[in-house]
Design a protein around this motif. Structure first.
Motif, PDB file in Angstrom:
ATOM      1  N   LEU A  54       0.766  -1.348  -0.012  1.00 41.13           N
ATOM      2  CA  LEU A  54       0.031   0.031  -0.136  1.00 41.13           C
ATOM      3  C   LEU A  54       0.895   1.402   0.000  1.00 41.13           C
ATOM      4  N   ARG A  55       2.003   1.191   0.197  1.00 42.48           N
ATOM      5  CA  ARG A  55       3.264   2.110   0.273  1.00 42.48           C
ATOM      6  C   ARG A  55       3.284   2.730  -1.217  1.00 42.48           C
ATOM      7  N   ASP A 245      -8.111   2.339  -5.424  1.00 45.61           N
ATOM      8  CA  ASP A 245      -6.970   1.800  -4.764  1.00 45.61           C
ATOM      9  C   ASP A 245      -6.560   0.295  -4.967  1.00 45.61           C
TER      10      ASP A 245
ATOM     11  N   PRO B  38       3.553   0.895   5.596  1.00 46.90           N
ATOM     12  CA  PRO B  38       2.536   1.762   6.562  1.00 46.90           C
ATOM     13  C   PRO B  38       2.513   0.887   7.936  1.00 46.90           C
ATOM     14  N   SER B 209      -0.054   9.878   0.855  1.00 45.48           N
ATOM     15  CA  SER B 209       0.779   9.160  -0.078  1.00 45.48           C
ATOM     16  C   SER B 209       2.244   8.940   0.021  1.00 45.48           C
ATOM     17  N   LEU B 214       0.812   5.548   2.225  1.00 47.02           N
ATOM     18  CA  LEU B 214      -0.357   5.110   1.859  1.00 47.02           C
ATOM     19  C   LEU B 214      -0.779   5.414   0.367  1.00 47.02           C
ATOM     20  N   LEU B 217      -3.660   3.659  -1.047  1.00 42.49           N
ATOM     21  CA  LEU B 217      -4.906   3.672  -0.567  1.00 42.49           C
ATOM     22  C   LEU B 217      -5.854   5.175  -1.097  1.00 42.49           C
ATOM     23  N   GLY B 251      -8.300   3.072   7.259  1.00 38.97           N
ATOM     24  CA  GLY B 251      -7.003   3.193   7.330  1.00 38.97           C
ATOM     25  C   GLY B 251      -6.346   4.444   7.593  1.00 38.97           C
ATOM     26  N   SER B 255      -3.939   5.758  10.618  1.00 41.74           N
ATOM     27  CA  SER B 255      -2.595   6.491  10.284  1.00 41.74           C
ATOM     28  C   SER B 255      -2.371   7.676  11.186  1.00 41.74           C
TER      29      SER B 255
END
Lengths: 371, 371
Positions: A54-55, A245, B38, B209, B214, B217, B251, B255
């Motif tokens: 997901l990074r 995503d 993440p 990002s 992320l 995502l 998410g 975070s």
């Protein structure tokens, strides 16, 4: 209103989606969600996609999803576009195919968002009135236009448009793109996907929010000639290159692969729709023939607004459209059999003006359909 | 090109994102992703959000996410907007605050997407040249305009704009909205969020990002006066009411709540940036001072294009911008220490025109920084 707002935004009435109440126990039949959960395989695929990956940015072209959709729908992957819900794709269509000042056509009673997009992007439009019986009059679209949008089946009427009418319309409008929004097609009606190889001006839009029980994931598809898909890609890459995503891509792939759960859920909704349609008609309600997962209903004696308010007090959410011709109708999503029984009982009590208890409705005889 | 395309789409050059190669082993330093994954708590929260609830539309207003962001950034939730990545929010800004024909300002060297948005939505623009040292000349924005967009720190230069300059610019442009895109602010520079209570024409944009690992995502935030937020909500509700899915909302909340992992990752990137900057300068490279997770570098003797091609052959991906003034620079994302060592060794070999092996670079002395 504020001095910093653009003129477009000052003048526009945005789309108003059905309420998403946060309360606890309620019967939510107002936004055409599927009453059955997504398949466990879809959930497993999504969980498996929750990784360190997901990074990284997601695949902007959703290649694996488009390859899977290609196998599922039988058209090449380059004729498929994936987006963050079908509404986003419809909005992209307005930038991709229409210019400010262009004049497009859509029915007077249809998905209200088409009018909102037209206003947002400065595209002119003319509405074609549905017939008395809420059918789409195909010849109404034989006048000059720069584009046509139809929902098939139409919403919020629920009525399907015969495939030969769609084809006649696409054929008579080779000067422009004809967008067929098939949000509800899995519940009834005939898809136009088979016409794509014949007509390079046809674009078919699908969503995973209704028949695939994934409204919360945001996935839509567009299918059509590769040059129409290319235009959508250009618009996307002028707005947000990465709209879908990683997890949504994984869930959508798994959904297309699990035909069994999909078919079972669709059959359950259709069985319930058939049962509740008969019951409502027997109880004196007018029910428009539905090829979708909702019903448009009215009662000859009790106003829709009155019914809506009373249902709401009982924590039953349905939808009212304050628009000409349909403002005395309720749009009711097909929920589980249990939810429809609660709704039916409440409606009966309201139209009889009594609190008489009726005997509970028989559920579908096949219990597997109620999953 | 196709007869069905709109005039806008025919004429536009969409944004070209850095490549997302699907190959196996490579050193990917081309799209400013975070080299660290993440936090496990973020992944757990996302997995927990993969439930039957996905059959329902997500909360369109991302209420819990905005409440969490409110506590985190110290501004009211009604001054926060959440979107499907910051690019989507930036695109919405163009519809929310600018009309076709309006004239906005941004630097000549900045995030290339601003120009693409302007062209897509028919907004005129004038670019303000950066100084010789790639600084943003604040007085260049003191001429009449209908809006300003700045990236702070700027990209792809990496240079931060002093907060007093941002404030001067916001103060001198009360007639228009000033958008400050803080995609990279967590890696350096001073945020403008503290100015929001003072200026109702300031909108600050953030992304999950880069600093929050992320990119896959798709989460962005906008923060500013509630009437600016209301304009963004109106645009969203004219395009796609449900832009952020359930799992992305979960998410993003997790975070914001895990400050520890976030801080550790940021510190690692900054330590690596500092180390590689010194090494490159010692090796004769020109390195622009960076407050971001990337470096803009050039070499006095070997052209950037030559270096880029040679690196690519070694499966090392960096980014080249074919634009005036920066076309002889490489933009290099700060990866792990190991990745930067591979890059540095490759660059040294290239500029020395030899295949001499150099001794490997010392990693950061504190091993916890390398997580």
């Amino acid at each position: 209103m504020n001095k910093y707002w653009s003129e477009t935004i000052k003048g526009i009435a945005p789309y108003v989606p059905g309420e998403q109440p946060r309360a606890g126990r309620l019967v939510k039949l107002n936004t055409n969600e599927n009453p059955y959960p997504p398949s466990p395989e879809v959930l497993n695929a999504m969980k498996a996609a929750v990784t360190d990956k997901l990074r990284l940015y997601p695949d902007p072209n959703c290649s694996r999803l488009r390859e899977t959709a290609s196998r599922h729908y039988g058209i090449p992957a380059e004729q498929i576009f994936a987006g963050n819900g079908s509404d986003e794709i419809l909005a992209f269509c307005f930038k991709a195919f229409f210019d400010p000042g262009d004049m497009i056509l859509f029915p007077d009673i249809t998905y209200n968002f088409y009018e909102v997009y037209a206003k947002l992007f400065g595209v002119s439009y003319r509405t074609v009135p549905l017939t008395e019986s809420f059918d789409v009059p195909v010849e109404g679209f034989f006048t000059y236009n720069d584009g046509v949008i139809l929902a098939n089946p139409n919403a919020p009427t629920g009525k399907a448009i015969p495939l030969e009418n769609i084809e006649a319309l696409v054929k008579r409008n080779r000067q422009a793109v004809v967008i067929v929004d098939e949000a509800y097609i899995d519940f009834g009606g005939e898809s136009s996907i088979g016409l794509i190889p014949k007509y390079d001006n046809l674009l078919v839009i699908r969503t995973f929010s209704k028949s695939r029980s994934l409204a919360g994931l945001r996935i839509g598809l567009a299918m059509g000639h590769s040059s129409l898909i290319e235009a959508l890609i250009r618009v996307r890459d002028c707005i947000n290159c990465f709209t879908v995503d990683w997890i949504a891509q994984a869930g959508a792939i798994a959904s297309l692969e699990d035909t069994e759960t999909f078919t079972r859920n669709i059959q359950s909704v259709i069985a319930t729709r058939s049962r509740i349609t008969s019951l409502l008609r027997q109880a004196g309600f007018q029910v428009v023939d539905s090829s979708t997962n909702f019903l448009l209903i009215s009662h000859p004696k009790v106003e829709a607004g009155t019914l809506n308010d009373a249902l709401r007090r009982q924590n039953i959410f349905v939808r009212l459209f304050p628009r000409p011709r349909i403002d005395n109708y309720l749009r009711v999503t097909i929920g589980t059999d249990e939810e429809m029984d609660i709704l039916f009982e409440a409606l009966l009590n309201l139209v009889h003006g009594t609190q008489l208890k009726i005997s509970r409705i028989e559920p579908n005889s096949d219990p597997s359909l109620n999953k």
